[in-house]
Each structure stands twice: as structure tokens, then as C-alpha cells.
Write a protein that holds these residues in place. Structure first.
Motif, PDB file in Angstrom:
ATOM      1  N   ARG A 151       5.321   6.457  -3.343  1.00  0.00           N
ATOM      2  CA  ARG A 151       6.855   6.358  -2.894  1.00  0.00           C
ATOM      3  C   ARG A 151       7.291   7.715  -2.720  1.00  0.00           C
ATOM      4  O   ARG A 151       8.162   7.920  -2.374  1.00  0.00           O
ATOM      5  N   ASN A 201       2.861   0.125   4.210  1.00  0.00           N
ATOM      6  CA  ASN A 201       3.563  -0.912   3.426  1.00  0.00           C
ATOM      7  C   ASN A 201       4.152  -1.809   4.360  1.00  0.00           C
ATOM      8  O   ASN A 201       3.876  -3.234   4.246  1.00  0.00           O
ATOM      9  N   PHE A 222       0.149  -3.942   4.346  1.00  0.00           N
ATOM     10  CA  PHE A 222       0.247  -4.597   3.082  1.00  0.00           C
ATOM     11  C   PHE A 222       1.242  -5.909   3.107  1.00  0.00           C
ATOM     12  O   PHE A 222       0.803  -6.801   2.681  1.00  0.00           O
ATOM     13  N   TYR A 223       2.470  -5.698   3.781  1.00  0.00           N
ATOM     14  CA  TYR A 223       3.418  -6.865   3.751  1.00  0.00           C
ATOM     15  C   TYR A 223       2.820  -8.058   4.337  1.00  0.00           C
ATOM     16  O   TYR A 223       2.790  -9.232   3.750  1.00  0.00           O
ATOM     17  N   PRO A 224       2.014  -7.889   5.643  1.00  0.00           N
ATOM     18  CA  PRO A 224       1.601  -9.193   6.406  1.00  0.00           C
ATOM     19  C   PRO A 224       0.695  -9.705   5.357  1.00  0.00           C
ATOM     20  O   PRO A 224       0.615 -10.931   5.341  1.00  0.00           O
ATOM     21  N   ALA A 255       0.403  -9.369   2.130  1.00  0.00           N
ATOM     22  CA  ALA A 255       0.602  -9.927   0.937  1.00  0.00           C
ATOM     23  C   ALA A 255       1.281 -11.424   1.292  1.00  0.00           C
ATOM     24  O   ALA A 255       1.351 -12.430   0.348  1.00  0.00           O
ATOM     25  N   VAL A 278      -1.107 -10.636  -4.365  1.00  0.00           N
ATOM     26  CA  VAL A 278      -0.723  -9.276  -3.938  1.00  0.00           C
ATOM     27  C   VAL A 278      -1.963  -7.930  -4.291  1.00  0.00           C
ATOM     28  O   VAL A 278      -1.742  -7.244  -3.606  1.00  0.00           O
ATOM     29  N   VAL A 325      -3.186  -5.185  -1.796  1.00  0.00           N
ATOM     30  CA  VAL A 325      -3.056  -3.883  -2.171  1.00  0.00           C
ATOM     31  C   VAL A 325      -4.600  -3.126  -2.028  1.00  0.00           C
ATOM     32  O   VAL A 325      -4.570  -2.116  -1.320  1.00  0.00           O
ATOM     33  N   ILE A 337      -3.083   0.698  -8.499  1.00  0.00           N
ATOM     34  CA  ILE A 337      -1.918   0.159  -8.150  1.00  0.00           C
ATOM     35  C   ILE A 337      -2.156  -1.346  -8.738  1.00  0.00           C
ATOM     36  O   ILE A 337      -1.156  -1.789  -9.307  1.00  0.00           O
ATOM     37  N   PHE A 375       0.362  -3.226 -11.417  1.00  0.00           N
ATOM     38  CA  PHE A 375       1.056  -4.442 -11.106  1.00  0.00           C
ATOM     39  C   PHE A 375       0.716  -5.345 -12.119  1.00  0.00           C
ATOM     40  O   PHE A 375       1.733  -5.845 -12.756  1.00  0.00           O
ATOM     41  N   SER A 419       8.348  -3.708  -3.629  1.00  0.00           N
ATOM     42  CA  SER A 419       7.172  -4.173  -2.552  1.00  0.00           C
ATOM     43  C   SER A 419       6.152  -5.095  -3.226  1.00  0.00           C
ATOM     44  O   SER A 419       5.775  -6.023  -2.687  1.00  0.00           O
ATOM     45  N   LEU A 420       5.593  -4.763  -4.346  1.00  0.00           N
ATOM     46  CA  LEU A 420       4.567  -5.725  -5.062  1.00  0.00           C
ATOM     47  C   LEU A 420       5.323  -7.056  -5.542  1.00  0.00           C
ATOM     48  O   LEU A 420       4.479  -7.761  -5.420  1.00  0.00           O
ATOM     49  N   THR A 421       6.300  -6.996  -6.234  1.00  0.00           N
ATOM     50  CA  THR A 421       6.829  -8.147  -6.810  1.00  0.00           C
ATOM     51  C   THR A 421       7.427  -8.961  -5.734  1.00  0.00           C
ATOM     52  O   THR A 421       7.713 -10.201  -5.747  1.00  0.00           O
ATOM     53  N   LEU A 479       6.858 -10.500  -2.739  1.00  0.00           N
ATOM     54  CA  LEU A 479       5.933 -11.530  -2.393  1.00  0.00           C
ATOM     55  C   LEU A 479       5.787 -12.557  -3.441  1.00  0.00           C
ATOM     56  O   LEU A 479       5.788 -13.763  -3.110  1.00  0.00           O
ATOM     57  N   ILE A 480       5.780 -12.202  -4.446  1.00  0.00           N
ATOM     58  CA  ILE A 480       5.567 -13.102  -5.759  1.00  0.00           C
ATOM     59  C   ILE A 480       6.943 -13.788  -5.955  1.00  0.00           C
ATOM     60  O   ILE A 480       7.229 -15.177  -5.909  1.00  0.00           O
ATOM     61  N   LEU A 540       7.344 -14.853   8.241  1.00  0.00           N
ATOM     62  CA  LEU A 540       7.156 -13.422   7.941  1.00  0.00           C
ATOM     63  C   LEU A 540       8.458 -12.734   8.839  1.00  0.00           C
ATOM     64  O   LEU A 540       9.084 -12.015   8.276  1.00  0.00           O
TER      65      LEU A 540
END
Lengths: 496, 81
Positions: A299, A310, A314-316, A318, A329, A333, A361, A365, B39-41, B43-44, B59
Motif C-alpha cells: 500500500r 488489486n 486480485f479482486y476479480p 478473489a 483469498v 493473492v 502476504i 492474512f 482488500s484481503l478481508t 471478499l470474506i 462483481l
């Protein structure tokens, strides 16, 4: 007459004399551009046309006729983007998205990865390198401008851009905008494109800030990054067999600062130049070695790249894997950082570097709750200090993979530090390397100094009378050019 | 389902995912307001919400959400269908 022809020759593409921001030629050409810019900046059409011509010339000077590839790729996404708004079904929109990915990623693979993939394929199949390799030079900056133009197409597909760009000049200018075309920051279309359609808001503060950024950026590059590179880092990395583990460790500490000051110095210059022209390009660094875990580091380091990955990778991923909860997740990553490593270059060193960050990472997490409990029990900041200390060492040691030319070369550095470590040479080393050590200490002090200090000095500079400002700028430029030597190196991130 | 019930059940999801019983969500709550929401948590949280309300988000819907208020409106719309 000879001097005119020499000047005209200097304007032609020459791979041995690239047009870098810290060159005299760039300063001269930018000054000429700026004089013209002052006359046209209030007229949006003329302003953008002038910027486009200069941007395309700038890219031609660096990459020759690959400028045509740049224009072709920008043109294809300009029309694909328009078409995406015209088609009636989601399926057709998806086909257009895939077409854009095919063109952009296809060009990236062709120019950047073909030989690596051929060698890897033949290596696995026959144990020998590929008998056929393509004789292609990678267009400089392709990794960056492909990401810029893809951000436009992705945002249209995700409906975060409400209408297509209808001005062709503005779109090609967005992709080729000379300050950030070579090594970022990767400005997203939704941030930069609207600025090309708007009137500029120049003021005394912005111009003052821009000059401060450019001078600081050049100082970082010349007096810290290049000095540490030439006088400390390169010696050890080029011939580790002549050094001890202590010197190896100091070279690792030195490289962490070299790459930070090189890339953040470059970014300061880019942001400063864009600011002088009246545009706002996003910041790319925020005290990265203050990070207390590797996710936090991303970051703060190369922020424009990490936010790009990200949002669009990553977002699509995840989202797709979300039913696997934590495992999903972590998988997202790992894939993202594998791709990020590979994006940096077609070499196993980059892939291993990216993967190691992905694993770190994933660890961050997976242990978040446990670490949070420990942090709450710690009241004296020791936990935070240790977190920063350990994270910094992970980062600095992983950067060996970034600097080394091969896995074997990286292994030599690691072996040096872990098996030939002799602290008794530290005193003698400090005497021999007194100046690089002093620069290294200054570099760390500057990095860990509070951001408020930067802001304070910038505010003070802006308040000065213009004559004093001009004097400081001229002395600063002369001082920086005095620092140039044969050891001056190209910006590290231009390789990507 | 009533809006207040959605809010109450969603609040429980937040508390479970971020392991913090003190969380109190509002329409204006964003990731900046909750320490562990990154951003990691994220989607949980989405996955747990989908399970809680037996719904599925697209999405694009997730990208468009700016705060918990948007999140709740989306849940309400899906439950009403």
C-alpha cells in the motif's frame, strides 16, 4: 552549420542516447515546449495537440518507430472503447473486452516474453535452450502503457466509466502522455482522461511545489541512488567472491535504499513535470519501509501498480474464489503476485520475488487475528518496531532477487551473508567506505523522517520571493549536474 | 425482510468476520472505519453476507458499492426479488 546539424541529429532516435529526464537535452527541449505551452495552455484543443506532438516525439526519441505501435494500440482501444458503449448485449461487450486483452497482452507477450517462453519450453522438453529466438527489442514502457490503456477498457466493462472518450487526440495523449509513459505512475483513464478535457488551474503554489519535487527527485537519483549503486551495491553484486558477509549485508541495505531513491526520485520528477503542465498524477510512494507487514508495504510502494493489480487482477480472482473463504483469498493473492513478479520481467528471479511476496502476504492474512491479539497486549510499541524491522529485512533480502542477474547470482549473495559473515571487519569497512556509509545513513534518515518535514520545507519554498526561488532552482540544477558522472545510471524501473 | 432486520443481521456478519463484537455499522460506514476491513478481508465479508442472506452478488454490483448503505440497499433489492 555543424552545430545545427548536431542538434538535429540529437533529436533523432538513438538507442545509445535515450532522452532521460535528467539529461541536458530534455531540459532544453522541455524549456522550449514550456515557452510554447504558456501561449496555448488556455486553449484546450491547442494545448492537447502540442502535448501530443511532444509526447509522440519524446517516445520516438526513446523507442524509434515503436511510436507507431504505441499509436496503433491506443487507436485500437479508442475504437474498442467506443464500440463497447454501442453494442446491445453483455456477451458482445465481453468479446470486445477479450479483443482488447488479446491485442494488449498479446503485444506484451510478443515483445517481452517470447524468448523466455521459448527457452523455458525447450528447456523442459529437451534440456537445451531454444534453437530459435526472436530478434526483437522490447519497446520501452510497453508494460506501463499497456496497463494504462487496459484500465480504460476494464473500467468501461465494469461500468465505472459512464461514457466513452470521443476525442481521439485526448485518448492518444492519455496513453502517450510523456511524463508517465516510461515507468509510471500508471494513471488510470478515469483519473487522467478527464483532466485533458478540463481547463487548467495554475497557481503559484503548484508551480513552486512542482520545482521542489523535480529538484528533490533529481537529488535522490544523482546523490543517493546512483552514488550508492556505484560505490557500494554494484561492487558486491558484480563480484561477491571478493567480499565478506558483512559487506554483502551492507550491499543489501544499500540496494534497498538505491532502488527506493531511484524509483521514488523518478516518480517525483514525473509528478513535478506533470504538475508544471497543470496535471495531477497520483503519488507512488509513502514511506514503504515503514510498513509493518508485506501487505502494508504494497500500500506504500509503487502504489499505482499495486492498486492496478488489486482492482483488475486480485479482486476479480478473489471474487471468483470467494466460496473457498480464506483459501480463496490466499489463492488469489498467490496468483496475483506470481503475475506481478512475471510482469516485472521475463526471468525466474522476478517470478520468485513476486511469489515470495505473495506467500508473505498469505502469511500476513492467515495470522491476522493472532498478530492483532499480540499487538493489543503490547503497550510500548515494541511489537510494531519488531514488525517493521522484520518486514524491512524480508523486503531488503527479497530485493536481492530484483538486483541479481540470475538465481545463481542471487544465491551467491545469500551464501555470502549467511555463511561468510564476519562482524569483526565492520570497523575497517566503515573506514574504507566512510562516504558510502554516510550516504547510506543519510538515505535511511531521509526515508524514516516524518512526512511533515517534507511538507514544511515545500511550504517554506513556496513562500519565498520569486527571485530567491529562481536562484535556488538554478543553483540546485547546477549542483545536481555537478553530481553527474560516468557512473550515472539509467532509472532502474525503465527496464520494465 | 425489514430494512432494520437486514442491518442487524449484517452487523452480526461484520462482528463475526472481523472478530469484533463492538462494531456498529451505519449507512455511512466504509472500509476506513473498520481496522481489519481491507482488500484481503473484503471478499470474506462478501462471502459471509451471501451465506447469511442466501443471495449472490455480481462483481459489478460489488464494484459500485461505496459504503455500507449501498451494501444494504443491494441486499434489500435482492431479497425483494
Amino acid at each position: 552549420m555543424a552545430s545545427i546539424s548536431e542538434f538535429l541529429n540529437a533529436l533523432c532516435y538513438n538507442p545509445k542516447a535515450p532522452l532521460v529526464f535528467t539529461s541536458v537535452l530534455f531540459v532544453a527541449l522541455f524549456s522550449i515546449l514550456y515557452v510554447g505551452y504558456i501561449f496555448v495552455y488556455s486553449n484546450i484543443k491547442k494545448r492537447n495537440l502540442l502535448l501530443l506532438v511532444f509526447s509522440l516525439f519524446f517516445y520516438y526519441k526513446i523507442s524509434g518507430f515503436y511510436v507507431l505501435l504505441l499509436v496503433a494500440m491506443a487507436t485500437s482501444d479508442y475504437f474498442i472503447g467506443k464500440q463497447m458503449f454501442r453494442v446491445s448485449t453483455q456477451q458482445k461487450k465481453k468479446w470486445l473486452l477479450l479483443l482488447s486483452i488479446f491485442i494488449n497482452v498479446g503485444a506484451l507477450i510478443l515483445f517481452k516474453y517470447t524468448n523466455f517462453l521459448l527457452n523455458t519450453f525447450f528447456g523442459i522438453a529437451t534440456g537445451e535452450p531454444s534453437p530459435v529466438l526472436l530478434n526483437l527489442i522490447m519497446p520501452i514502457g510497453i508494460s506501463f502503457y499497456v496497463f494504462k490503456t487496459l484500465s480504460y477498457i476494464f473500467d468501461i466493462y465494469r461500468e465505472t466509466i459512464d461514457e466513452p472518450e470521443t476525442n481521439y487526440i485526448n485518448y492518444v495523449l492519455y496513453v502517450s502522455f510523456f511524463p508517465n509513459i516510461l515507468a509510471g505512475p500508471i494513471a488510470k483513464a478515469r483519473d487522467l482522461l478527464p483532466q485533458f478535457a478540463a481547463k487548467l488551474n495554475f497557481n503559484r503554489e503548484l508551480i513552486g511545489k512542482a520545482f521542489v519535487l523535480i529538484l528533490i527527485g533529481a537529488f535522490k537519483k544523482v546523490f543517493i541512488a546512483d552514488f550508492l549503486g556505484a560505490n557500494l551495491v554494484d561492487r558486491v553484486f558484480d563480484s561477491p567472491e571478493f567480499f565478506t558477509g558483512w559487506e554483502g549485508l551492507m550491499a543489501i541495505y544499500g540496494y534497498a535504499m538505491q532502488i527506493y531513491f531511484d524509483f521514488s526520485g523518478y516518480t517525483d520528477i514525473v509528478i513535478g513535470i506533470a504538475m508544471l503542465l497543470g496535471f495531477n498524477v497520483m503519488a507512488n510512494f509513502n514511506k514503504p519501509f515503514m510498513a509493518d507487514n508485506v501487505a502494508d508495504f504494497w500500500r506504500r510502494w509503487h502504489i499505482s501498480l499495486s492498486t492496478w493489480f488489486n482492482e483488475y487482477v486480485f479482486y476479480p480472482l478473489a471474487y471468483t474464489f470467494r466460496k473457498f473463504k480464506q483459501g480463496g483469498v490466499i489463492l488469489a493473492v498467490l496468483i496475483t503476485f506470481f503475475i506481478s513478479g512475471f510482469w516485472h520481467g521475463p526471468a525466474w528471479t522476478y517470478i520468485l520475488w513476486g511469489t515470495s511476496h505473495g506467500l508473505a502476504i498469505a502469511f500476513t492474512f492467515a495470522t491476522a487475528n493472532l498478530r492483532s491479539k499480540i499487538a493489543k497486549k503490547n503497550t510500548f510499541g515494541i511489537y510494531r518496531f519488531l514488525s517493521i524491522f522484520i518486514t524491512f529485512h524480508f523486503l531488503a533480502f527479497s530485493m536481492v532477487l530484483f538486483r541479481a542477474e540470475s538465481l545463481q547470482a542471487a544465491q551467491k549473495i545469500y551464501t555470502l551473508v549467511f555463511t561468510h559473515f564476519d562482524i569483526s571487519v565492520a570497523g575497517q569497512w566503515a573506514k574504507l567506505y566512510a562516504t558510502p556509509l554516510a550516504v547510506l545513513i543519510v538515505a535511511y534518515l531521509l526515508h524514516y523522517s516524518p512526512l511533515k518535514w517534507n511538507e514544511f520545507f515545500t511550504r517554506q519554498f513556496i513562500r519565498l520571493h520569486w527571485t530567491v526561488k529562481v536562484l535556488i532552482i538554478v543553483v540546485g540544477i547546477l549542483f545536481i549536474f555537478q553530481g553527474f558522472s560516468s557512473d550515472t545510471q539509467p532509472f532502474i524501473y525503465l527496464e520494465f | 425482510m425489514h430494512y432494520d432486520e437486514i442491518k442487524s443481521r449484517l452487523n452480526r456478519v461484520f462482528c463475526t468476520v472481523f472478530k469484533d463484537d463492538t462494531i456498529l455499522i451505519s449507512e455511512e460506514t466504509t472500509a476506513k472505519d473498520i481496522e481489519k476491513w481491507d482488500s484481503l478481508t473484503h471478499l470474506i465479508l462478501i462471502s459471509a453476507t451471501e451465506t447469511e442472506f442466501a443471495i449472490k452478488f455480481k462483481l459489478k454490483e460489488l464494484i459500485a458499492m461505496k459504503n455500507v448503505g449501498d451494501f444494504m440497499k443491494s441486499i434489500e433489492t435482492k431479497l425483494a426479488v
